[in-house]
Design a protein around this motif. Structure first.
Motif: not given
Length: 322
Positions: A155-170
């Motif tokens: 669940d923690e991984l899913a939470r912070w993955t969502r936050t990371l994917r909101a960041v521009p890919e570059e």
């Protein structure tokens, strides 16, 4: 001319006047540095308080849900973990709560320009590691935390993955690679504990060698205690923070702090997975802050120094699991 007097001033002053009849209550003074809600200092008859408040016109959700912080502080009161005492609160908008102001200074050796006596640094880090151990040892079912979801490592991984994917890919090179490595083998959850989420010296107050309070409870949760330990260990290594971190005399090694936390007991299992997750989490948080700055949501030129650290966190996380 618009008034700069905080919207919650009258209500805070009235509540503190009730606690200290006849005492003079000061105006609210802004405390800089916080990124959740608004933070003020106020005095009442020689007693110092810190007030956390929702900005006027904003909803009490996310980083502005200040009363959620009060829940954790009340739950830990008298449990052997040094935290401020909640003195007063109000859910009426804009919501706020007042807590006792602990003595001491807050310095993160590898990040802050302010220096600390090198002999004090390992003493302080050891004190915080022991306080974490006490907190994680409390039976979470005995704490009044309301209807709180229990987060497994996945669940923690899913939470912070969502936050990371909101960041521009570059801004997040190797981010998806690290997510894939973590998702491939999430460890089984340990016994659930109350976790701070951002436990480090920079979120603690010390009077000399003495830990007076753990502060800044914005992202506390009920979950795996290794989340806190791995995050705390990030700050043992300045190389995790290129461009913003620096070598600081006296900072102990990760191995030393693991020994203090575990009292030289059995090894903490699957810690590399949690260390890698801590790096993903830091990259997500910093990357999100850079994004908010560039979009003008929260303008802060300091955020432009963070991209090398974001990249290093992701690179080092991949290295841990490869």
């Amino acid at each position: 001319m618009l008034s700069t007097r905080p919207a919650v001033t009258d209500r805070v002053q009235a509540a503190l006047a009730d606690l200290h009849p006849g005492a003079e209550v000061s105006e609210l003074a802004v405390l800089e540095g916080g990124r959740s809600g608004l933070t003020y200092a106020v005095d009442a008859g020689g007693h110092g308080y810190v007030v956390k408040a929702v900005p006027e016109g904003r909803r009490a959700v996310g980083r502005n849900d200040v009363l959620r912080q009060a829940v954790a502080l009340r739950a830990l009161h008298g449990r052997g973990v040094p935290v401020p005492t909640v003195a007063a609160e109000s859910a009426d908008p804009p919501a706020w709560f007042a807590m006792t102001r602990a003595a001491g200074e807050s310095v993160e050796p590898v990040l802050d320009t302010q220096t600390v006596d090198p002999e004090l640094v390992p003493v302080r880090m050891s004190a915080l590691a022991r306080a974490m151990r006490v907190m994680h040892g409390i039976d979470v079912t005995a704490l009044d935390l309301g209807d709180q979801e229990v987060l497994a490592p996945a669940d923690e991984l899913a939470r912070w993955t969502r936050t990371l994917r909101a960041v521009p890919e570059e801004l997040r090179p190797q981010g998806e690679e690290l997510v894939a490595l973590l998702a491939a083998a999430p460890p089984a959850a340990a016994r659930s504990a109350l976790t701070h989420g951002d436990c480090r010296l920079g979120n603690s107050l010390f009077d000399g060698p003495s830990l007076t309070a753990i502060i800044d409870w914005e992202i506390w949760a009920v979950g795996d205690p290794r989340i806190d330990l791995a995050w705390f260990l990030l700050f043992c290594e300045p190389d995790n923070f290129p461009g913003v971190g620096h070598a600081a005399a006296g900072v102990p090694s990760e191995a030393q702090m693991i020994d203090v936390y575990s009292e030289n007991g059995p090894p903490v299992e699957d810690l590399d997975w949690f260390r890698a997750l801590a790096r993903l989490k830091m990259a997500a948080i910093m990357g999100h802050n850079v994004k908010r700055h560039r979009e003008g949501t929260h303008v802060d030129p300091v955020q432009e120094t963070l991209p090398p650290t974001v990249a290093a966190m992701l690179r080092n996380g991949v290295r841990l699991l490869s």
